[in-house]
Design a protein around this motif. Structure first.
Motif, PDB file in Angstrom:
ATOM      1  N   MET A   1     -12.480  58.692  -2.905  1.00  0.00           N
ATOM      2  CA  MET A   1     -11.098  57.700  -3.221  1.00  0.00           C
ATOM      3  C   MET A   1     -10.274  58.482  -4.047  1.00  0.00           C
ATOM      4  O   MET A   1     -10.664  58.742  -5.116  1.00  0.00           O
ATOM      5  N   SER A   2      -9.122  58.094  -3.877  1.00  0.00           N
ATOM      6  CA  SER A   2      -8.079  58.660  -4.763  1.00  0.00           C
ATOM      7  C   SER A   2      -8.089  57.784  -6.031  1.00  0.00           C
ATOM      8  O   SER A   2      -8.300  56.538  -5.956  1.00  0.00           O
ATOM      9  N   ARG A   3      -7.157  58.211  -7.108  1.00  0.00           N
ATOM     10  CA  ARG A   3      -6.903  57.319  -8.089  1.00  0.00           C
ATOM     11  C   ARG A   3      -6.099  56.055  -7.836  1.00  0.00           C
ATOM     12  O   ARG A   3      -6.265  54.929  -8.203  1.00  0.00           O
ATOM     13  N   PHE A   4      -5.236  56.244  -6.893  1.00  0.00           N
ATOM     14  CA  PHE A   4      -4.245  55.301  -6.199  1.00  0.00           C
ATOM     15  C   PHE A   4      -5.334  54.122  -5.696  1.00  0.00           C
ATOM     16  O   PHE A   4      -5.073  52.911  -5.901  1.00  0.00           O
ATOM     17  N   ASP A   5      -6.045  54.493  -4.931  1.00  0.00           N
ATOM     18  CA  ASP A   5      -7.126  53.726  -4.244  1.00  0.00           C
ATOM     19  C   ASP A   5      -7.855  52.730  -5.106  1.00  0.00           C
ATOM     20  O   ASP A   5      -7.983  51.579  -5.216  1.00  0.00           O
ATOM     21  N   TRP A   6      -8.267  53.644  -6.213  1.00  0.00           N
ATOM     22  CA  TRP A   6      -8.997  52.629  -7.272  1.00  0.00           C
ATOM     23  C   TRP A   6      -8.342  51.631  -7.826  1.00  0.00           C
ATOM     24  O   TRP A   6      -8.709  50.705  -8.182  1.00  0.00           O
ATOM     25  N   LEU A   7      -7.216  51.991  -8.116  1.00  0.00           N
ATOM     26  CA  LEU A   7      -6.120  51.314  -9.031  1.00  0.00           C
ATOM     27  C   LEU A   7      -5.839  49.984  -8.079  1.00  0.00           C
ATOM     28  O   LEU A   7      -5.939  48.760  -8.720  1.00  0.00           O
ATOM     29  N   ARG A   8      -5.498  50.089  -6.772  1.00  0.00           N
ATOM     30  CA  ARG A   8      -5.192  49.023  -5.780  1.00  0.00           C
ATOM     31  C   ARG A   8      -6.397  48.235  -5.744  1.00  0.00           C
ATOM     32  O   ARG A   8      -6.591  46.960  -5.613  1.00  0.00           O
ATOM     33  N   PHE A   9      -7.853  48.952  -5.631  1.00  0.00           N
ATOM     34  CA  PHE A   9      -9.013  48.064  -5.635  1.00  0.00           C
ATOM     35  C   PHE A   9      -9.128  47.235  -6.753  1.00  0.00           C
ATOM     36  O   PHE A   9      -9.581  46.185  -6.608  1.00  0.00           O
ATOM     37  N   ALA A  10      -9.000  48.031  -7.884  1.00  0.00           N
ATOM     38  CA  ALA A  10      -9.176  47.116  -8.983  1.00  0.00           C
ATOM     39  C   ALA A  10      -8.262  45.844  -9.186  1.00  0.00           C
ATOM     40  O   ALA A  10      -8.689  44.771  -9.549  1.00  0.00           O
ATOM     41  N   CYS A  11      -6.930  46.239  -8.789  1.00  0.00           N
ATOM     42  CA  CYS A  11      -5.918  44.923  -8.692  1.00  0.00           C
ATOM     43  C   CYS A  11      -6.288  43.885  -7.882  1.00  0.00           C
ATOM     44  O   CYS A  11      -6.378  42.700  -8.491  1.00  0.00           O
ATOM     45  N   VAL A  12      -6.647  44.389  -6.551  1.00  0.00           N
ATOM     46  CA  VAL A  12      -7.342  43.131  -5.845  1.00  0.00           C
ATOM     47  C   VAL A  12      -8.460  42.452  -6.446  1.00  0.00           C
ATOM     48  O   VAL A  12      -8.457  41.272  -6.333  1.00  0.00           O
ATOM     49  N   PHE A  13      -9.542  43.418  -6.864  1.00  0.00           N
ATOM     50  CA  PHE A  13     -10.695  42.568  -7.331  1.00  0.00           C
ATOM     51  C   PHE A  13     -10.361  41.850  -8.732  1.00  0.00           C
ATOM     52  O   PHE A  13     -10.926  40.685  -8.594  1.00  0.00           O
ATOM     53  N   LEU A  14      -9.452  42.146  -9.367  1.00  0.00           N
ATOM     54  CA  LEU A  14      -8.927  41.214 -10.566  1.00  0.00           C
ATOM     55  C   LEU A  14      -8.321  39.859 -10.020  1.00  0.00           C
ATOM     56  O   LEU A  14      -8.371  38.793 -10.634  1.00  0.00           O
ATOM     57  N   LEU A  15      -7.541  40.178  -9.210  1.00  0.00           N
ATOM     58  CA  LEU A  15      -6.839  39.117  -8.301  1.00  0.00           C
ATOM     59  C   LEU A  15      -7.981  37.868  -8.044  1.00  0.00           C
ATOM     60  O   LEU A  15      -7.689  36.811  -8.242  1.00  0.00           O
ATOM     61  N   VAL A  16      -8.663  38.363  -7.009  1.00  0.00           N
ATOM     62  CA  VAL A  16      -9.707  37.599  -6.552  1.00  0.00           C
ATOM     63  C   VAL A  16     -10.571  36.819  -7.724  1.00  0.00           C
ATOM     64  O   VAL A  16     -10.848  35.746  -7.443  1.00  0.00           O
ATOM     65  N   VAL A  17     -11.013  37.683  -8.772  1.00  0.00           N
ATOM     66  CA  VAL A  17     -11.833  36.755  -9.717  1.00  0.00           C
ATOM     67  C   VAL A  17     -10.934  35.982 -10.370  1.00  0.00           C
ATOM     68  O   VAL A  17     -11.452  34.908 -10.771  1.00  0.00           O
ATOM     69  N   THR A  18      -9.724  36.320 -10.502  1.00  0.00           N
ATOM     70  CA  THR A  18      -8.947  35.216 -11.320  1.00  0.00           C
ATOM     71  C   THR A  18      -8.549  33.926 -10.689  1.00  0.00           C
ATOM     72  O   THR A  18      -9.053  32.971 -11.052  1.00  0.00           O
ATOM     73  N   VAL A  19      -8.401  34.288  -9.194  1.00  0.00           N
ATOM     74  CA  VAL A  19      -8.215  33.090  -8.275  1.00  0.00           C
ATOM     75  C   VAL A  19      -9.625  32.086  -8.523  1.00  0.00           C
ATOM     76  O   VAL A  19      -9.721  30.663  -8.401  1.00  0.00           O
ATOM     77  N   LEU A  20     -10.743  32.958  -7.975  1.00  0.00           N
ATOM     78  CA  LEU A  20     -11.995  32.210  -8.169  1.00  0.00           C
ATOM     79  C   LEU A  20     -12.291  31.505  -9.535  1.00  0.00           C
ATOM     80  O   LEU A  20     -12.763  30.323  -9.393  1.00  0.00           O
ATOM     81  N   LEU A  21     -11.961  32.059 -10.646  1.00  0.00           N
ATOM     82  CA  LEU A  21     -12.217  31.354 -11.772  1.00  0.00           C
ATOM     83  C   LEU A  21     -11.401  30.217 -12.189  1.00  0.00           C
ATOM     84  O   LEU A  21     -11.687  28.960 -12.497  1.00  0.00           O
ATOM     85  N   VAL A  22     -10.003  30.335 -11.605  1.00  0.00           N
ATOM     86  CA  VAL A  22      -9.256  29.152 -11.646  1.00  0.00           C
ATOM     87  C   VAL A  22      -9.600  28.169 -10.814  1.00  0.00           C
ATOM     88  O   VAL A  22      -9.705  26.894 -11.303  1.00  0.00           O
ATOM     89  N   ARG A  23     -10.175  28.491  -9.544  1.00  0.00           N
ATOM     90  CA  ARG A  23     -10.470  27.263  -8.869  1.00  0.00           C
ATOM     91  C   ARG A  23     -11.811  26.751  -9.411  1.00  0.00           C
ATOM     92  O   ARG A  23     -12.042  25.529  -9.325  1.00  0.00           O
ATOM     93  N   LEU A  24     -12.793  27.331  -9.948  1.00  0.00           N
ATOM     94  CA  LEU A  24     -13.946  26.911 -10.358  1.00  0.00           C
ATOM     95  C   LEU A  24     -13.627  25.909 -11.666  1.00  0.00           C
ATOM     96  O   LEU A  24     -14.148  24.862 -11.880  1.00  0.00           O
ATOM     97  N   PHE A  25     -12.447  26.326 -12.605  1.00  0.00           N
ATOM     98  CA  PHE A  25     -12.537  25.535 -13.852  1.00  0.00           C
ATOM     99  C   PHE A  25     -11.752  24.281 -13.159  1.00  0.00           C
ATOM    100  O   PHE A  25     -11.772  23.252 -13.901  1.00  0.00           O
ATOM    101  N   TYR A  26     -10.882  24.516 -12.360  1.00  0.00           N
ATOM    102  CA  TYR A  26     -10.122  23.436 -11.575  1.00  0.00           C
ATOM    103  C   TYR A  26     -11.183  22.105 -11.217  1.00  0.00           C
ATOM    104  O   TYR A  26     -10.967  20.787 -11.464  1.00  0.00           O
ATOM    105  N   LEU A  27     -12.165  22.625 -10.494  1.00  0.00           N
ATOM    106  CA  LEU A  27     -13.056  21.745  -9.887  1.00  0.00           C
ATOM    107  C   LEU A  27     -13.895  20.945 -10.941  1.00  0.00           C
ATOM    108  O   LEU A  27     -14.204  19.973 -10.873  1.00  0.00           O
ATOM    109  N   ILE A  28     -14.206  21.907 -11.881  1.00  0.00           N
ATOM    110  CA  ILE A  28     -14.957  21.168 -12.899  1.00  0.00           C
ATOM    111  C   ILE A  28     -14.090  20.194 -13.556  1.00  0.00           C
ATOM    112  O   ILE A  28     -14.637  18.858 -14.076  1.00  0.00           O
ATOM    113  N   SER A  29     -12.735  20.366 -13.586  1.00  0.00           N
ATOM    114  CA  SER A  29     -11.829  19.334 -14.548  1.00  0.00           C
ATOM    115  C   SER A  29     -11.777  18.224 -13.574  1.00  0.00           C
ATOM    116  O   SER A  29     -11.784  17.179 -14.438  1.00  0.00           O
ATOM    117  N   LEU A  30     -11.726  18.458 -12.401  1.00  0.00           N
ATOM    118  CA  LEU A  30     -11.754  17.209 -11.475  1.00  0.00           C
ATOM    119  C   LEU A  30     -12.937  16.275 -11.451  1.00  0.00           C
ATOM    120  O   LEU A  30     -12.937  15.081 -11.369  1.00  0.00           O
TER     121      LEU A  30
END
Length: 197
Positions: A1-30
């Motif tokens: 994998m090229s450096r660009f592919d790793w960067l794209r993978f890292a961005c998607v991974f961070l986005l997914v983790v952020t969305v999951l964490l927001v969703r988790l804490f949102y449900l805890i708040s509810l």
């Protein structure tokens, strides 16, 4: 994998983790919002909030969760004699639920149309347009989730502040004349003496 592919993978991974964490804490708040209400005033159990993680079923369960939390908060505010001229997050919560349903519908319809189209160029255009629209709807849903989260957390903080300040007894049903009636029950007039005949 090229450096660009790793960067794209890292961005998607961070986005997914952020969305999951927001969703988790949102449900805890509810769930905490329901816990802040007395059990007799809850429209649903706090544990049922976690049915919002069930795939596909959460799209419809969100509507019930938002309405149940709004109704529970309204009953708790009524019982404590607090101001109840709010929708208690129903408007922003239903916006979250509607955006979730619309974004998933656009995704499925777009992908279905893309698979039916025969040419590869049209398939790429429709799939690309579908992902762009779903991305914008997903961003709007994320903003709506944060708004609903802040609104509900504000109501919970107010309930906790009134409980610690001793404003309203959360175990009593709403009765604005309760203090006056208690005084009246304790007051017994001195009976008149009978006149001597």
């Amino acid at each position: 994998m090229s450096r660009f592919d790793w960067l794209r993978f890292a961005c998607v991974f961070l986005l997914v983790v952020t969305v999951l964490l927001v969703r988790l804490f949102y449900l805890i708040s509810l769930s905490r919002a329901l816990t802040a209400c007395e059990p007799s005033r809850r429209a649903m159990s706090p544990g049922l909030v976690w049915l919002n993680v069930v795939p596909f079923g959460h799209l419809f369960w969100r509507f019930w969760t938002v309405i149940a939390i709004g109704n529970s908060l309204r009953r708790e505010y009524d019982a404590r004699g607090l101001r109840t001229g709010h929708s208690f997050g129903k408007g922003s919560g239903i916006t979250v639920a509607v955006l979730a349903v619309v974004s998933r519908a656009v995704l499925f319809v777009g992908l279905f149309v893309a698979t039916v189209i025969g040419t590869e160029m049209d398939l790429l255009r429709i799939a690309g347009l579908t992902f762009v629209v779903c991305g914008l709807l997903g961003l709007a849903e994320l903003v709506a989730v944060i708004v609903h989260w802040v609104v509900v957390a504000g109501f919970v903080r107010q309930l906790q502040a009134t409980r610690s300040a001793g404003v309203g007894d959360p175990r009593d049903d709403r009765d604005p004349d309760r203090n006056r009636r208690d005084f009246d029950d304790d007051y017994r007039p001195i009976p008149r003496r009978r006149r001597a005949e």
